[in-house]
Design a protein around this motif. Structure first.
Motif, mmCIF file in Angstrom:
data_model
loop_
_atom_site.group_PDB
_atom_site.id
_atom_site.type_symbol
_atom_site.label_atom_id
_atom_site.label_comp_id
_atom_site.label_asym_id
_atom_site.label_seq_id
_atom_site.Cartn_x
_atom_site.Cartn_y
_atom_site.Cartn_z
ATOM 1 N N LEU A 213 -9.050 35.050 -14.049
ATOM 2 C CA LEU A 213 -9.135 35.813 -12.317
ATOM 3 C C LEU A 213 -7.371 35.005 -11.707
ATOM 4 O O LEU A 213 -7.855 33.803 -11.542
ATOM 5 C CB LEU A 213 -9.847 35.765 -11.453
ATOM 6 C CG LEU A 213 -10.820 35.995 -11.891
ATOM 7 C CD1 LEU A 213 -12.856 36.650 -10.883
ATOM 8 C CD2 LEU A 213 -10.753 37.882 -12.793
ATOM 9 N N VAL A 214 -6.722 36.257 -11.180
ATOM 10 C CA VAL A 214 -5.732 35.178 -10.770
ATOM 11 C C VAL A 214 -5.216 36.263 -9.509
ATOM 12 O O VAL A 214 -5.599 37.419 -9.476
ATOM 13 C CB VAL A 214 -4.422 34.638 -11.426
ATOM 14 C CG1 VAL A 214 -4.280 34.289 -12.952
ATOM 15 C CG2 VAL A 214 -3.796 36.441 -12.201
ATOM 16 N N ARG A 215 -5.220 35.364 -7.887
ATOM 17 C CA ARG A 215 -4.617 35.997 -7.187
ATOM 18 C C ARG A 215 -3.433 35.513 -6.291
ATOM 19 O O ARG A 215 -3.097 33.807 -6.146
ATOM 20 C CB ARG A 215 -5.730 35.805 -6.414
ATOM 21 C CG ARG A 215 -7.088 37.058 -6.624
ATOM 22 C CD ARG A 215 -7.121 38.197 -6.462
ATOM 23 N NE ARG A 215 -8.407 38.634 -7.328
ATOM 24 C CZ ARG A 215 -8.475 38.868 -7.769
ATOM 25 N NH1 ARG A 215 -7.895 38.710 -9.211
ATOM 26 N NH2 ARG A 215 -9.484 39.465 -8.385
ATOM 27 N N PRO A 216 -2.930 36.216 -5.545
ATOM 28 C CA PRO A 216 -1.314 35.360 -5.249
ATOM 29 C C PRO A 216 -1.736 34.527 -3.701
ATOM 30 O O PRO A 216 -2.904 34.908 -3.044
ATOM 31 C CB PRO A 216 -0.493 36.750 -4.390
ATOM 32 C CG PRO A 216 -1.925 37.588 -4.394
ATOM 33 C CD PRO A 216 -3.280 37.302 -5.556
ATOM 34 N N SER A 217 -1.281 34.169 -3.369
ATOM 35 C CA SER A 217 -1.608 32.699 -2.418
ATOM 36 C C SER A 217 -0.145 32.406 -1.791
ATOM 37 O O SER A 217 -0.072 31.012 -2.086
ATOM 38 C CB SER A 217 -2.451 31.425 -2.910
ATOM 39 O OG SER A 217 -1.866 30.439 -4.382
ATOM 40 N N PRO A 218 0.424 33.422 -0.701
ATOM 41 C CA PRO A 218 1.627 32.553 -0.296
ATOM 42 C C PRO A 218 1.647 31.629 0.855
ATOM 43 O O PRO A 218 0.544 32.021 1.693
ATOM 44 C CB PRO A 218 2.597 34.356 -0.361
ATOM 45 C CG PRO A 218 1.250 35.359 -0.154
ATOM 46 C CD PRO A 218 0.332 34.446 -0.388
ATOM 47 N N TRP A 219 2.298 31.178 0.085
ATOM 48 C CA TRP A 219 2.567 30.893 1.487
ATOM 49 C C TRP A 219 3.688 31.823 2.913
ATOM 50 O O TRP A 219 4.246 32.224 2.189
ATOM 51 C CB TRP A 219 3.727 28.671 2.055
ATOM 52 C CG TRP A 219 3.344 28.283 1.741
ATOM 53 C CD1 TRP A 219 1.664 28.146 1.458
ATOM 54 C CD2 TRP A 219 4.234 26.174 2.021
ATOM 55 N NE1 TRP A 219 1.134 26.917 1.704
ATOM 56 C CE2 TRP A 219 2.746 25.985 1.074
ATOM 57 C CE3 TRP A 219 5.073 25.899 1.311
ATOM 58 C CZ2 TRP A 219 3.310 25.025 1.068
ATOM 59 C CZ3 TRP A 219 5.360 24.791 1.618
ATOM 60 C CH2 TRP A 219 4.598 24.213 0.595
ATOM 61 N N ARG A 220 3.775 31.411 3.739
ATOM 62 C CA ARG A 220 3.813 32.730 5.471
ATOM 63 C C ARG A 220 4.616 32.050 6.085
ATOM 64 O O ARG A 220 3.929 31.669 7.406
ATOM 65 C CB ARG A 220 3.245 33.786 5.399
ATOM 66 C CG ARG A 220 3.338 34.714 3.729
ATOM 67 C CD ARG A 220 2.520 36.457 4.907
ATOM 68 N NE ARG A 220 1.780 36.896 3.394
ATOM 69 C CZ ARG A 220 2.650 37.714 2.430
ATOM 70 N NH1 ARG A 220 3.588 37.425 3.110
ATOM 71 N NH2 ARG A 220 1.608 37.847 1.449
ATOM 72 N N LEU A 221 6.129 31.815 6.256
ATOM 73 C CA LEU A 221 6.154 30.468 7.381
ATOM 74 C C LEU A 221 6.965 30.839 8.230
ATOM 75 O O LEU A 221 8.162 31.202 8.588
ATOM 76 C CB LEU A 221 7.188 29.191 6.885
ATOM 77 C CG LEU A 221 6.254 29.073 5.409
ATOM 78 C CD1 LEU A 221 6.885 27.553 4.558
ATOM 79 C CD2 LEU A 221 5.275 28.407 5.396
ATOM 80 N N GLU A 222 6.577 31.352 9.123
ATOM 81 C CA GLU A 222 7.267 31.498 10.418
ATOM 82 C C GLU A 222 7.503 30.973 11.270
ATOM 83 O O GLU A 222 7.538 29.434 11.738
ATOM 84 C CB GLU A 222 6.482 32.512 11.234
ATOM 85 C CG GLU A 222 6.067 33.368 10.176
ATOM 86 C CD GLU A 222 7.289 34.555 10.046
ATOM 87 O OE1 GLU A 222 7.984 34.720 10.477
ATOM 88 O OE2 GLU A 222 7.388 35.748 8.766
ATOM 89 N N SER A 223 7.654 30.810 13.131
ATOM 90 C CA SER A 223 8.545 30.007 13.787
ATOM 91 C C SER A 223 7.707 28.605 14.483
ATOM 92 O O SER A 223 7.412 27.547 13.925
ATOM 93 C CB SER A 223 8.867 30.213 14.824
ATOM 94 O OG SER A 223 8.176 31.663 15.876
#
Length: 288
Positions: A213-223
């Protein structure tokens, strides 16, 4: 299987990225993992989970996962950096999701010595930000020893080769392509997989009968993550220029204006990663 060079993974960098890592990890993989551990794992593993964390760094995987799995747990932390091991050992949570005890030991050395015999009695193998630093042969070997030991693997935060920056800049795509080529470089005779690692690992585990099983795991970098964004971005551009020195004259002003936008809270970055869970083939007979 030799552990990839982690010379750039200073404790300060690992600490800086831990909050973003924790927010990015794919929690939806935990339900199938818990189900497998409670139903298909050997009885001894259901009595106490033995979890081996490969290339553990400062232990961020243990701090995230131990409190999300029930039951007594014993973590075995592997790393080639003795200072990181000592740091990780001190900071693992003392209790699991259901307040059962969590204990920890460390193993210092190269992952080349990881064998199916060494994994005997292991309930789960974990790793974070390690898979993309391996070679094709090393990924095959990891899949092989996990399959031979009947042990699932949770391999988190592998680079996916995609970055999104807002606002965009004409140089973004060229820097990204050079960085991805750098991730796939040949390093001391080792051809690294980089963004191709998840696909290679998926195929390797599936050939050995595992459900993957694969799933996305993104960094979401804001201020709020400006310090991490600046550190990551500087390294991202630096690696691209290492791969393609001809980019340097354009990359210097690009880096300057991007860091200024970051400091002003005007730059958002999504760094795509992927989490992978490989569950071994169900035994033909009843679990014992």
């Amino acid at each position: 299987m030799s552990e990839a060079d982690k010379s750039g993974f200073a404790p300060e960098w690992l600490e800086l990225r831990e909050r973003a890592d924790a927010a990015a990890r794919a929690p939806e993989l935990l339900r199938p993992l818990r189900e497998w551990l409670s139903v298909q794992a050997p009885a001894a593993a259901r009595d106490r989970l033995v979890i081996r964390d490969l290339g553990c760094g400062t232990g961020s995987m243990g701090r995230w996962l131990a409190v999300r799995l029930p039951g007594p747990q014993h973590w075995i932390l592997h790393d080639h950096d003795a200072a990181l091991l000592a740091h990780a050992e001190r900071r693992l949570p003392p209790t699991a999701a259901d307040s059962k005890p969590v204990t920890v030991t460390t193993e210092h050395g190269d992952l080349a010595h990881l064998t199916a015999d060494a994994l005997a009695g292991t309930s789960l193998v974990t790793a974070s930000a390690l898979l993309d630093l391996l070679t094709p042969d090393e990924v095959e070997r990891l899949a092989d020893v996990c399959a031979a030991a009947g042990c699932p693997a949770l391999l988190a935060l592998s680079v996916a080769g995609r970055v999104e920056l807002t606002p965009s800049d004409p140089l973004d795509a060229e820097i990204a392509a050079a960085f991805n080529d750098h991730q796939r470089r040949t390093d001391i005779g080792r051809r690294l997989l980089g963004p191709d690692a998840v696909a290679a690992a998926t195929e390797a585990f599936q050939r050995r009968g595992a459900t993957v099983l694969v799933r996305p795991s993104p960094w979401r970098l804001e201020s709020a993550e400006a310090a991490l964004t600046a550190e990551w971005f500087t390294g991202w551009v630096g690696a691209a220029c290492d791969q393609r020195p001809d980019l340097a004259p354009h990359a210097t002003p690009y880096l300057r204006r991007r860091l200024a936008a970051c400091a002003a809270g005007e730059l958002s970055v999504t760094v795509h990663h992927t989490d992978l869970l490989a569950l071994p083939r169900m035994p033909s007979g009843p679990a014992s």
